[in-house]
Design a protein around this motif. Structure first.
Motif, mmCIF file in Angstrom:
data_model
loop_
_atom_site.group_PDB
_atom_site.id
_atom_site.type_symbol
_atom_site.label_atom_id
_atom_site.label_comp_id
_atom_site.label_asym_id
_atom_site.label_seq_id
_atom_site.Cartn_x
_atom_site.Cartn_y
_atom_site.Cartn_z
ATOM 1 N N VAL A 1 -0.915 4.661 0.993
ATOM 2 C CA VAL A 1 -1.188 4.721 2.437
ATOM 3 C C VAL A 1 0.119 4.951 3.193
ATOM 4 O O VAL A 1 0.169 5.725 4.161
ATOM 5 C CB VAL A 1 -1.898 3.432 2.920
ATOM 6 C CG1 VAL A 1 -2.006 3.389 4.434
ATOM 7 C CG2 VAL A 1 -3.284 3.326 2.280
ATOM 8 N N TYR B 1 0.850 -1.206 0.000
ATOM 9 C CA TYR B 1 0.000 0.000 0.000
ATOM 10 C C TYR B 1 0.882 1.252 0.000
ATOM 11 O O TYR B 1 1.064 1.903 1.041
ATOM 12 C CB TYR B 1 -0.905 0.011 1.237
ATOM 13 C CG TYR B 1 -1.879 -1.140 1.333
ATOM 14 C CD1 TYR B 1 -2.882 -1.320 0.374
ATOM 15 C CD2 TYR B 1 -1.819 -2.035 2.405
ATOM 16 C CE1 TYR B 1 -3.790 -2.373 0.485
ATOM 17 C CE2 TYR B 1 -2.725 -3.083 2.517
ATOM 18 C CZ TYR B 1 -3.699 -3.245 1.554
ATOM 19 O OH TYR B 1 -4.603 -4.275 1.677
ATOM 20 N N ASP C 1 -5.894 3.073 -2.013
ATOM 21 C CA ASP C 1 -4.449 3.303 -1.877
ATOM 22 C C ASP C 1 -3.936 4.232 -2.982
ATOM 23 O O ASP C 1 -3.102 5.104 -2.735
ATOM 24 C CB ASP C 1 -3.707 1.958 -1.939
ATOM 25 C CG ASP C 1 -2.217 2.142 -1.755
ATOM 26 O OD1 ASP C 1 -1.810 2.594 -0.668
ATOM 27 O OD2 ASP C 1 -1.468 1.866 -2.705
#
Ligand code: FEO
Length: 166
Positions: A38, A35, A154
Motif C-alpha cells: 500500500v 503495509y 497489501d
C-alpha cells in the motif's frame, strides 16, 4: 490567457499539490504500519499528482500566464485503518474531478477551446484514478476486518494496478 481561466488553473495546481502531499503522508503511514504494498501504491500516486501539478505549471507559463506555486497545509498523517486510507483517496479524487469539470465548464462558457483541449487529458486521468480508487475500496469492503485479507490485499495491490491498467 483569459484571467479567470488562469486563476482556475492556478487553483488546480493547489489541489494537485494537496493531493500529492496527502498521498505521500498516506504512503508514509502505510510504510510504518507494515503495509509495504500500500505504501508503494501511494508513493506512486503521490508522484503522479506531482506530475499533474507540474504539467499545469508548464502549461500556464507556456501560454504567457504566471503559474503560482502554493504553500500546502500539513496533510492528515494519522489514520484509523486501511479502509479509511482508501475512503480518503476516493473522496480526494472525486473532489479533483469536480474541480476539473468546473474548469471544462468555464472554458466552454468563455470559449477558451485551447485550455479545454488541454484539460481533456485530465478528464481521462480522473476517470482512471476514480475507477482505481473505487475498485480498491470495494475490495477492502469485502475483506472487512479480516487480517489475512488485509495481508493479501497489501501483497497484491500493485498487481491489481498492473492488471487494471493493462
Ligand atoms: Fe491529479 Fe488524481 O488528481
Amino acid at each position: 490567457m483569459i484571467p479567470e481561466i488562469e486563476q482556475l488553473l492556478n487553483d488546480q495546481i493547489t489541489y494537485e499539490a494537496k493531493a500529492s502531499a496527502q498521498y505521500l503522508s498516506m504512503a508514509s503511514w502505510a510504510d510504518t504500519n507494515g503495509y509495504n504494498g500500500v505504501a508503494e501504491f501511494f508513493y506512486m500516486q503521490s508522484e503522479e499528482e506531482r506530475l499533474h501539478m507540474t504539467k499545469l505549471v508548464k502549461f500556464i507559463n507556456e501560454r504567457s500566464g504566471v503559474a503560482i506555486i502554493p504553500a500546502v497545509d500539513k496533510p492528515r498523517n494519522d489514520f484509523d485503518s486501511l479502509i479509511e486510507l482508501f475512503e480518503i483517496f476516493l473522496e480526494s479524487e472525486e473532489f479533483v474531478t469536480a474541480k476539473i469539470n468546473n474548469i471544462i465548464h468555464e472554458c466552454l462558457t468563455l470559449k477558451d477551446y485551447n485550455v479545454h483541449n488541454f484539460m481533456q487529458w485530465y478528464v481521462s486521468e480522473q476517470l482512471e484514478e476514480e475507477a482505481t480508487a473505487r475498485t480498491l475500496l470495494d475490495k477492502l469492503k469485502i475483506i472487512g476486518d479480516d487480517k489475512s485479507g488485509h495481508y493479501l490485499f497489501d501483497r497484491d495491490i500493485n498487481t491489481f494496478q498492473a492488471t487494471e491498467q493493462a
